[in-house]
Design a protein around this motif. Structure first.
Motif, PDB file in Angstrom:
ATOM      1  N   ILE A   1      51.452  -1.368 -41.955  1.00  0.00           N
ATOM      2  CA  ILE A   1      51.649  -2.693 -42.530  1.00  0.00           C
ATOM      3  C   ILE A   1      50.359  -3.487 -42.428  1.00  0.00           C
ATOM      4  O   ILE A   1      49.630  -3.387 -41.435  1.00  0.00           O
ATOM      5  N   ASP A   2      50.038  -4.225 -43.459  1.00  0.00           N
ATOM      6  CA  ASP A   2      48.868  -5.102 -43.461  1.00  0.00           C
ATOM      7  C   ASP A   2      49.367  -6.520 -43.222  1.00  0.00           C
ATOM      8  O   ASP A   2      49.862  -7.179 -44.137  1.00  0.00           O
TER       9      ASP A   2
ATOM     10  N   ARG B   1      44.730 -10.012 -36.603  1.00  0.00           N
ATOM     11  CA  ARG B   1      45.249  -8.916 -37.429  1.00  0.00           C
ATOM     12  C   ARG B   1      46.133  -8.004 -36.583  1.00  0.00           C
ATOM     13  O   ARG B   1      45.761  -7.614 -35.473  1.00  0.00           O
ATOM     14  N   MET B   2      47.305  -7.667 -37.099  1.00  0.00           N
ATOM     15  CA  MET B   2      48.201  -6.777 -36.390  1.00  0.00           C
ATOM     16  C   MET B   2      47.660  -5.349 -36.416  1.00  0.00           C
ATOM     17  O   MET B   2      47.233  -4.856 -37.470  1.00  0.00           O
TER      18      MET B   2
ATOM     19  N   ALA C   1      45.405  -9.754 -50.082  1.00  0.00           N
ATOM     20  CA  ALA C   1      45.345 -10.174 -48.681  1.00  0.00           C
ATOM     21  C   ALA C   1      43.976 -10.719 -48.308  1.00  0.00           C
ATOM     22  O   ALA C   1      43.869 -11.671 -47.534  1.00  0.00           O
ATOM     23  N   VAL C   2      42.922 -10.142 -48.853  1.00  0.00           N
ATOM     24  CA  VAL C   2      41.569 -10.605 -48.532  1.00  0.00           C
ATOM     25  C   VAL C   2      41.378 -12.041 -48.993  1.00  0.00           C
ATOM     26  O   VAL C   2      40.825 -12.880 -48.261  1.00  0.00           O
ATOM     27  N   ALA C   3      41.851 -12.351 -50.187  1.00  0.00           N
ATOM     28  CA  ALA C   3      41.717 -13.717 -50.702  1.00  0.00           C
ATOM     29  C   ALA C   3      42.481 -14.698 -49.824  1.00  0.00           C
ATOM     30  O   ALA C   3      41.974 -15.783 -49.486  1.00  0.00           O
ATOM     31  N   ALA C   4      43.708 -14.343 -49.430  1.00  0.00           N
ATOM     32  CA  ALA C   4      44.504 -15.240 -48.592  1.00  0.00           C
ATOM     33  C   ALA C   4      43.858 -15.438 -47.229  1.00  0.00           C
ATOM     34  O   ALA C   4      43.809 -16.562 -46.710  1.00  0.00           O
ATOM     35  N   ASP C   5      43.369 -14.345 -46.636  1.00  0.00           N
ATOM     36  CA  ASP C   5      42.762 -14.433 -45.310  1.00  0.00           C
ATOM     37  C   ASP C   5      41.465 -15.231 -45.320  1.00  0.00           C
ATOM     38  O   ASP C   5      41.014 -15.702 -44.274  1.00  0.00           O
TER      39      ASP C   5
ATOM     40  N   MET D   1      51.477 -11.458 -45.156  1.00  0.00           N
ATOM     41  CA  MET D   1      51.955 -10.108 -45.437  1.00  0.00           C
ATOM     42  C   MET D   1      51.373  -9.621 -46.762  1.00  0.00           C
ATOM     43  O   MET D   1      51.489 -10.311 -47.776  1.00  0.00           O
ATOM     44  N   LYS D   2      50.745  -8.430 -46.740  1.00  0.00           N
ATOM     45  CA  LYS D   2      50.289  -7.850 -47.994  1.00  0.00           C
ATOM     46  C   LYS D   2      51.450  -7.126 -48.662  1.00  0.00           C
ATOM     47  O   LYS D   2      52.130  -6.300 -48.053  1.00  0.00           O
ATOM     48  N   MET D   3      51.673  -7.440 -49.926  1.00  0.00           N
ATOM     49  CA  MET D   3      52.736  -6.802 -50.692  1.00  0.00           C
ATOM     50  C   MET D   3      52.353  -5.358 -50.994  1.00  0.00           C
ATOM     51  O   MET D   3      51.221  -5.068 -51.381  1.00  0.00           O
TER      52      MET D   3
END
Length: 263
Positions: free
Chosen positions: A171-172, A165-166, A148-152, A187-189
């Motif tokens: 849920i991340d 950020r929710m 998620a950090v890389a995508a964000d 969405m983080k898997m």
């Protein structure tokens, strides 16, 4: 219609070993009709709702045999070469170099640092979706990733997204916007995702009744991966078609619960 701005989802397509079976499945599930396939472009076939282009299906291209069917999301760019440079400068990979698709436009295929595949489209004669947010049409997509950090970091750097950020400890999830309405989720898997499921972009199509759509998926030989589930955004489910391509269906008219708080 006006050109889609940089970073806006503008098109979706998928390759299928059995194109006729895909047309039959999506035609019944989503009410799609189909334009005549283009021999010049490998049988590329646009899906239509009320005569408006909403997606495309295509036979497997030479050299791509054996790849599992999956939906691809295209993000708009007014300058494909500049976007390709940003992809590389931001730690991503160009999986397919920029190429012209006749007079229709130009495209590339990229990967973010976490392995999420995406396409970029610079429109020519084909602007992209001619209908969205209505039954049978695209309405939403989520970058679904273990990193998620890389995508964000990557996607906002390349496409200029703002990130919210929710607020939810279970849920991340982040939402990306272009200054107005949200355009993509992230969405983080979790460990609930099987190890063999790669990072991907999950595409949502609108249906009039989510539960009825799920029953249609099962009747036509597809499978349900998650849901149906109610949410403030609509009642949705994630499914796979009979050839294994995953996507989500959502009834945006049936909502429940409070809208989540965002940071």
């Amino acid at each position: 219609m006006p050109a889609y701005p940089l970073g806006a989802p503008c098109w979706a397509d998928a390759m299928f070993p059995d194109l006729d079976a895909a047309k039959s499945f999506y035609g019944e599930l989503l009410g799609w009709s189909f334009a005549e396939g283009s021999e010049e472009y490998g049988g590329y076939t646009q899906a239509l709702v009320d005569g408006k282009a909403v997606a495309a299906v295509v036979p497997v291209m030479p050299g791509m045999e054996g790849q599992p069917p999956m939906w691809s999301l295209y993000l708009a760019s007014p300058d494909l070469e500049a976007t390709a440079d940003k992809v590389k400068a931001s730690g991503g990979t160009i999986a397919m170099d920029p190429m012209e698709v006749g007079p229709f436009g130009s495209m590339l295929v990229g990967l973010d640092p976490g392995g999420v595949g995406f396409c970029v489209w610079q429109a020519g004669e084909h602007p992209g979706f001619e209908k969205v947010n209505e039954p049978g049409a695209f309405c939403w997509a989520e970058v679904t990733t273990r990193d998620a950090v890389a995508a964000d970091t990557f996607f906002p750097a390349v496409f200029g997204y703002n990130t919210q950020r929710m607020r939810d400890d279970t849920i991340d999830f982040s939402v990306w916007d272009l200054g107005a309405e949200p355009v993509l989720g992230r969405m983080k898997m979790t460990e609930d995702f099987p190890a063999e499921v790669p990072p991907h972009i999950n595409v949502y199509f609108v249906v009039e009744d989510c539960d009825a759509a799920v029953e249609t998926v099962k009747r036509l030989g597809g499978a349900v991966q998650f849901g149906p589930m109610g949410s403030p955004f609509g009642r949705f489910a994630t499914v796979t078609d009979p050839q294994g391509a995953a996507f989500s269906v959502i009834d945006v008219s049936t909502t429940e619960g409070e809208m989540p708080e965002m940071d």
